[in-house]
Design a protein around this motif. Structure first.
Motif, PDB file in Angstrom:
ATOM      1  N   VAL A  21       1.263  -3.122  -2.114  1.00 17.11           N
ATOM      2  CA  VAL A  21       1.567  -3.462  -3.507  1.00 17.11           C
ATOM      3  C   VAL A  21       0.617  -4.515  -4.085  1.00 17.11           C
ATOM      4  N   LEU A  62       5.174  -5.421 -12.635  1.00 19.92           N
ATOM      5  CA  LEU A  62       3.795  -5.471 -12.145  1.00 19.92           C
ATOM      6  C   LEU A  62       2.800  -5.093 -13.240  1.00 19.92           C
ATOM      7  N   VAL A 115       0.964   2.638  -8.350  1.00 22.14           N
ATOM      8  CA  VAL A 115       1.749   1.398  -8.318  1.00 22.14           C
ATOM      9  C   VAL A 115       3.232   1.743  -8.342  1.00 22.14           C
ATOM     10  N   GLU A 116       3.616   2.693  -9.186  1.00 21.65           N
ATOM     11  CA  GLU A 116       5.017   3.128  -9.225  1.00 21.65           C
ATOM     12  C   GLU A 116       5.462   3.690  -7.884  1.00 21.65           C
ATOM     13  N   VAL A 148      10.917  -4.971  -6.581  1.00 19.04           N
ATOM     14  CA  VAL A 148       9.923  -5.112  -7.647  1.00 19.04           C
ATOM     15  C   VAL A 148       9.949  -3.857  -8.502  1.00 19.04           C
ATOM     16  N   GLN A 149      10.057  -4.060  -9.800  1.00 22.48           N
ATOM     17  CA  GLN A 149      10.004  -2.944 -10.731  1.00 22.48           C
ATOM     18  C   GLN A 149       8.550  -2.732 -11.167  1.00 22.48           C
ATOM     19  N   PRO A 150       8.113  -1.491 -11.303  1.00 22.58           N
ATOM     20  CA  PRO A 150       6.737  -1.239 -11.731  1.00 22.58           C
ATOM     21  C   PRO A 150       6.398  -1.890 -13.075  1.00 22.58           C
ATOM     22  N   CYS A 199       5.928   0.732  -5.443  1.00 23.33           N
ATOM     23  CA  CYS A 199       7.104  -0.084  -5.766  1.00 23.33           C
ATOM     24  C   CYS A 199       8.393   0.638  -5.379  1.00 23.33           C
ATOM     25  N   HIS A 200       8.493   1.899  -5.755  1.00 19.42           N
ATOM     26  CA  HIS A 200       9.703   2.665  -5.447  1.00 19.42           C
ATOM     27  C   HIS A 200       9.874   2.853  -3.937  1.00 19.42           C
ATOM     28  N   GLU A 231      -1.809  -3.956  -7.375  1.00 17.04           N
ATOM     29  CA  GLU A 231      -1.733  -4.791  -8.577  1.00 17.04           C
ATOM     30  C   GLU A 231      -3.113  -5.339  -8.935  1.00 17.04           C
ATOM     31  N   GLU A 277       5.011  -1.969   0.988  1.00 17.93           N
ATOM     32  CA  GLU A 277       5.126  -3.392   0.636  1.00 17.93           C
ATOM     33  C   GLU A 277       3.793  -4.100   0.792  1.00 17.93           C
ATOM     34  N   ASP A 319      10.961  -0.397  -2.220  1.00 18.07           N
ATOM     35  CA  ASP A 319      12.353  -0.762  -2.504  1.00 18.07           C
ATOM     36  C   ASP A 319      13.353   0.294  -2.048  1.00 18.07           C
TER      37      ASP A 319
END
Length: 193
Positions: A66, A9, A96-97, A4-6, A100-101, A70, A63, A104
């Motif tokens: 997230v 979202l 959130v960034e 998932v890319q920030p 997500c990072h 959101e 995970e 992943d």
């Protein structure tokens, strides 16, 4: 979970926020409730791991966090414009960034986002305080422009506070400064003495 890319979202949260904006509560009480929810959520966000490893528990925790991040971002974006809402939204976006990072496995990006989120959190939480310490912000080890080092002798730290007069007839808010190294302080109200 798929990567998932920030930015994805952020777009989803903005779309949902437009739907929620009509029913969002305005005012100081609603903002304080949102702010306390954000603070509680920020405490749950783990610092990104330093190195990669198989089946990293930090990735699983990120995970799981997230969707909550959101939802929190959606509520921040739906909040009517008020002092502090924009700053709080920037902090939530930074977290959130991070999530997500981390989820992943992009640890370098997660670490950079963590530094930004930490600095934004510090700035957002210090704006509502009634005290400020002069040596709060860490000085750089060496500043090339000024030639000053963190290890050079410096002035003694000063604590600046806003205090309310305890007199029932006064209750004047005044600024005071003192050394944090002294155990007791004597203050006199500037208004009623």
């Amino acid at each position: 979970m798929a990567p998932v890319q920030p930015s994805v979202l952020f777009q989803k949260a903005e779309v949902r926020a437009r739907e929620l904006a009509a029913g969002a509560q305005a005012g100081e009480a609603a903002f304080e409730k949102l702010r306390s929810e954000c603070a509680a959520y920020f405490d749950q966000v783990p610092e990104p791991p330093v190195y990669r490893r198989a089946d990293d528990p930090a990735r699983k925790v990120a995970e799981a966090l997230v969707p909550g991040a959101e939802a929190l971002l959606t509520r921040c974006l739906a909040q009517p414009v008020a002092p502090g809402v924009e700053q709080l939204t920037r902090v939530v976006k930074a977290y959130v960034e991070v999530l997500c990072h981390t989820a992943d496995g992009r640890l370098e990006a997660a670490e950079a986002s963590w530094r930004v989120a930490s600095e934004l959190t510090r700035a957002a939480t210090s704006t509502r305080r009634l005290w400020v310490r002069s040596d709060e912000r860490p000085a750089p080890v060496y500043d090339k422009a000024s030639g000053v080092s963190r290890f050079d002798p410096s002035a003694e730290p000063v604590l600046k506070v806003k205090l309310v007069c305890p007199q029932a007839s006064c209750h004047q808010l005044s600024d005071f400064a003192f050394s944090p190294r002294q155990a007791t302080q004597r203050f006199v109200c500037e208004s009623c003495q």
